[in-house]
Design an enzyme around this catalytic site. Structure first.
Site, PDB file in Angstrom:
ATOM      1  N   GLU A  36       0.312  -9.680  -2.636  1.00 51.78           N
ATOM      2  CA  GLU A  36      -1.067 -10.048  -2.980  1.00 51.78           C
ATOM      3  C   GLU A  36      -1.321  -9.809  -4.472  1.00 51.78           C
ATOM      4  O   GLU A  36      -2.010 -10.606  -5.127  1.00 51.78           O
ATOM      5  CB  GLU A  36      -2.047  -9.250  -2.115  1.00 51.78           C
ATOM      6  N   GLU A  60       1.573  -7.079   7.332  1.00 47.80           N
ATOM      7  CA  GLU A  60       0.456  -6.298   7.862  1.00 47.80           C
ATOM      8  C   GLU A  60       0.252  -6.455   9.371  1.00 47.80           C
ATOM      9  O   GLU A  60      -0.197  -5.535  10.051  1.00 47.80           O
ATOM     10  CB  GLU A  60      -0.839  -6.671   7.126  1.00 47.80           C
ATOM     11  N   ALA A  97       0.830  -1.202   0.000  1.00 46.37           N
ATOM     12  CA  ALA A  97       0.000   0.000   0.000  1.00 46.37           C
ATOM     13  C   ALA A  97       0.866   1.254   0.000  1.00 46.37           C
ATOM     14  O   ALA A  97       1.977   1.255   0.516  1.00 46.37           O
ATOM     15  CB  ALA A  97      -0.917  -0.005   1.218  1.00 46.37           C
ATOM     16  N   GLY A 100       0.591  -5.657  -0.055  1.00 54.17           N
ATOM     17  CA  GLY A 100      -0.246  -5.646  -1.252  1.00 54.17           C
ATOM     18  C   GLY A 100       0.518  -5.991  -2.507  1.00 54.17           C
ATOM     19  O   GLY A 100      -0.061  -6.502  -3.475  1.00 54.17           O
TER      20      GLY A 100
END
Length: 692
Positions: A105, A125, A61, A102
């Site tokens: 991901e 995270e 992020a 992210g």
């Protein structure tokens, strides 16, 4: 910056380009989706490669968008991953350097993944009090197996790409140039259909319920007050026990719940506070810095030796100056012993041991440190001693050398005045043990040059410290506040507490140690010396006499085997002392105070709110740049519980009006004058505002 689209022959290449770590901000997410659409519309394109420009594939992020509407704006990361997964042409992630959060991901949503050796792979995270929220807990177990995925997600720690080479996460570890290998691989799979999806991989783990229950028990015992690690186990369990789409929904529900917890807000606050601490309004990021290739330390005692180790650990040569050969030999021997202990524990290789020991040398001659780029004074905390040292340094140090003092309370401007170069003088307050504690309080004098400040801030990062800038005052940020905390701790003893009760109350909240255990560790004689100075300089400040009485008994703490607690030889465990408790009770009687039962709530409120109130004065006076800087000082230097976010964030969480209300109650008791709310605190409380 977002993502760049190029066509190279029959391949479309989407390069994430959002420095420094290619964060997946809104513009970047939009550009990825647009790039996939362009590739589909171009009949000549047979496959798509996604990679990262610069120093990372993607760190996840975009922290610049945290807590803003852009973080969740469409296309969300979920949407981007769906677009990749459903792409009609094969999508290959070419991963290098950093692939985290992210970013991982995103890669898991691609059909294929190829990585360069040494790439750092992680879902970190949990360190922000949340869990992967874009399918990470559902796809990673399918890609690397249940146990490996669970370890990665619960710890948040990075794993090198080579260690995951034999899993379904990577189709290939590139040898040589990554893009060359990715191009060859893309051409190999261009015609393969159907396209593989990580979501379709079946997790095969016999008796997974028993493994997951064991994991829950282990994680629960280790996660303390933080709910995220246990939620990570539940989310990973859903990857085995539920259909993929149901698991994704379950992960999302857990993510949204964790985001709202105080613990996650505190961790995110600390994350941003650490980054903000190095930013000064009047010192731009591009301020030139001085070159630091060699360091000198004056004093080979506990602090001097610990300070020297920081620089040796960073590969910078250090020369330690002492006045007597015996003191120098003892200091160097202690440093060597510390490194030997680390070597025996397997935390240091023989090669690193040899390198670090070789970087530290000693001298008895000021002339032999004259060419150092920075010299740090770590002598006794006495202004006359500091004066002698800085006059000598001023006489011998080369022009442009930074002259730093490790003072914990003394006036850096007075120290600078002992030299003809006050612009080169700065405070560098290390915390004991200096080679372990993360905090470096950087004290900015009235005449400290901006390039000196920028240099020391950059140097703090190089030696892996959290540098926090303070203005000049007695005690700076941390010790000025701790004085009020310690005063309240002393009053609590007089009114009915024992040292053990006070310590246990705040340790139950999550403090690393209470005020009396902390005093025994640091040395009670240090506080005694400071109080004697304050009795002369600030006679209006009232202290409990219990600490002086303790020192008069010769109980200076662990180093003398006796302090507020008793200690056994070779045992650092504190044992309640009958002698000390008798002294405290007698003192209460001597001053005419009737002892009473005091609740843990009163103990914690009086200690913490005393910190908060003094911090409000510090903010108002401009000694600290921002409230979050004060939180960083206490999180990294004083063992304040991380899950509370620091004293200022804790006060914000409690509500400043509630803090003021409690202070008004305590003002009716003994030493009520200590509970006058700082004007800033009173103002913010009245307006319903917060420090942060």
């Amino acid at each position: 910056m977002s993502a760049e689209y190029q066509v190279q022959g029959n391949l479309a290449v989407i390069s994430l380009n959002n420095p420094p770590v290619n964060g997946l901000g809104h513009a970047t997410r939009q550009a990825i989706v647009q790039g996939i659409s362009r590739a589909h519309e171009d009949a000549a394109v047979t496959a798509i490669i996604i990679t990262g420009a610069g120093r990372a594939f993607s760190g996840g992020a975009d922290i610049k968008e945290f807590n803003s509407p852009k973080a969740f704006a469409e296309p969300s990361l979920h949407t981007v991953i769906s677009v990749l997964e459903d792409a009609e042409k094969p999508v290959i992630a070419a991963i290098h350097s950093v692939c985290m959060g992210g970013g991982l991901e995103l890669a898991l949503g691609c059909h294929y993944r190829i990585a360069s050796p040494g790439a750092q792979i992680a879902l970190p995270e949990v360190k922000l009090g949340i869990l992967p929220g874009a399918g990470g807990t559902q796809r990673l177990p399918r890609a690397v197996g249940l146990e490996t995925a669970l370890n990665m997600i619960v710890s948040g720690n990075p794993v090198s790409s080579e260690k995951l080479a034999q899993t379904a996460l990577f189709n290939q570890i590139a040898e040589g140039d990554l893009m060359t290998a990715a191009t060859a691989f893309a051409n190999q799979v261009a015609a393969v259909r159907p396209l593989p999806k990580v979501r379709d991989i079946r997790i095969d783990y016999p008796n997974y319920e028993a493994f997951l229950q064991f994991s829950r028990n282990t994680v629960k015992a280790m996660s303390g007050p933080f709910p995220a690690p246990l939620a990570c186990v539940d989310a990973v369990a859903a990857a085995v026990s539920k259909k993929f789409d149901d698991g994704i929904q379950f992960e999302r529900e857990l993510f949204l719940k964790l985001v709202q917890t105080t613990e996650s807000k505190a961790l995110r606050h600390a994350f941003f506070a650490e980054r903000a601490a190095s930013k000064l309004p009047d010192v731009p990021d591009d301020t030139p810095v001085r070159t630091i290739k060699s360091v000198a330390v004056v004093g080979a005692g506990t602090m001097g030796g610990g300070i020297a180790m920081n620089f040796a650990n960073a590969g910078i040569p250090v020369r330690i100056l002492e006045m007597k050969q015996e003191a120098l030999d003892k200091g160097l021997a202690t440093i060597r012993k510390n490194y030997e202990n680390t070597l025996k524990k397997g935390k240091l290789t023989q090669e690193k041991f040899d390198q670090r020991v070789a970087l530290i040398s000693g001298t008895l001659d000021y002339q032999e440190i004259a060419q150092a780029d920075i010299v740090i004074e770590a002598v006794f905390e006495d202004m006359s001693v500091k004066q002698q040292v800085f006059q000598q340094l001023d006489a011998v140090m080369k022009p442009g050398a930074i002259l730093a003092s490790n003072t914990s309370t003394l006036d850096v401007d007075k120290i600078a005045a002992f030299t003809r170069r006050p612009q080169d003088v700065i405070g560098t307050h290390f915390f004991s043990p200096a080679n372990v504690m993360k905090l470096l309080e950087i004290v900015r004098g009235k005449q400290t040059a901006k390039d000196v400040l920028a240099t020391v801030l950059a140097l703090s990062k190089k030696i892996r410290k959290t540098g926090v800038v303070s203005g000049v005052c007695d005690g700076f940020i941390g010790n000025r506040m701790i004085e009020q905390y310690s005063r309240q701790a002393g009053y609590l003893l007089e009114e009915g507490c024992t040292p053990e009760q006070v310590d246990k109350a705040v340790e139950k909240l999550g403090f690393a140690m209470g005020p009396f255990r902390m005093g025994d560790l640091a040395g009670n004689d240090i506080g005694w010396y400071i109080r004697k100075r304050r009795y002369v300089e600030k006679p209006h400040i009232v202290y409990s006499k219990t600490a002086d009485l303790l020192c008069e008994m010769g109980r200076f703490g662990q180093k003398t085997g006796a302090g507020w607690y008793d200690y056994k030889p070779g045992d650092r465990k504190p044992y309640p002392s009958a002698v000390v408790n008798e002294m405290i009770v007698k003192h209460s009687a001597d001053i005419g105070v009737e002892r009473r039962k005091i609740s843990d709530q009163e103990i914690t409120e009086r200690l913490i709110y005393a910190l908060v109130n003094e911090a409000a004065y510090i903010l108002e006076e401009g000694i600290a740049n921002r409230a979050s800087d004060i939180d960083m000082v206490y999180l990294t230097g004083y063992g304040f519980p991380l899950h509370t976010g620091g004293p200022m964030f804790y006060a914000d969480t409690v509500g400043l009006s509630n803090v003021v209300r409690a202070m008004e109650k305590y003002a009716k008791g003994r030493h009520g004058e200590a509970w006058k709310p700082a004007p800033l605190l009173a103002k913010l409380a009245a307006e319903g505002k917060t420090f942060n």
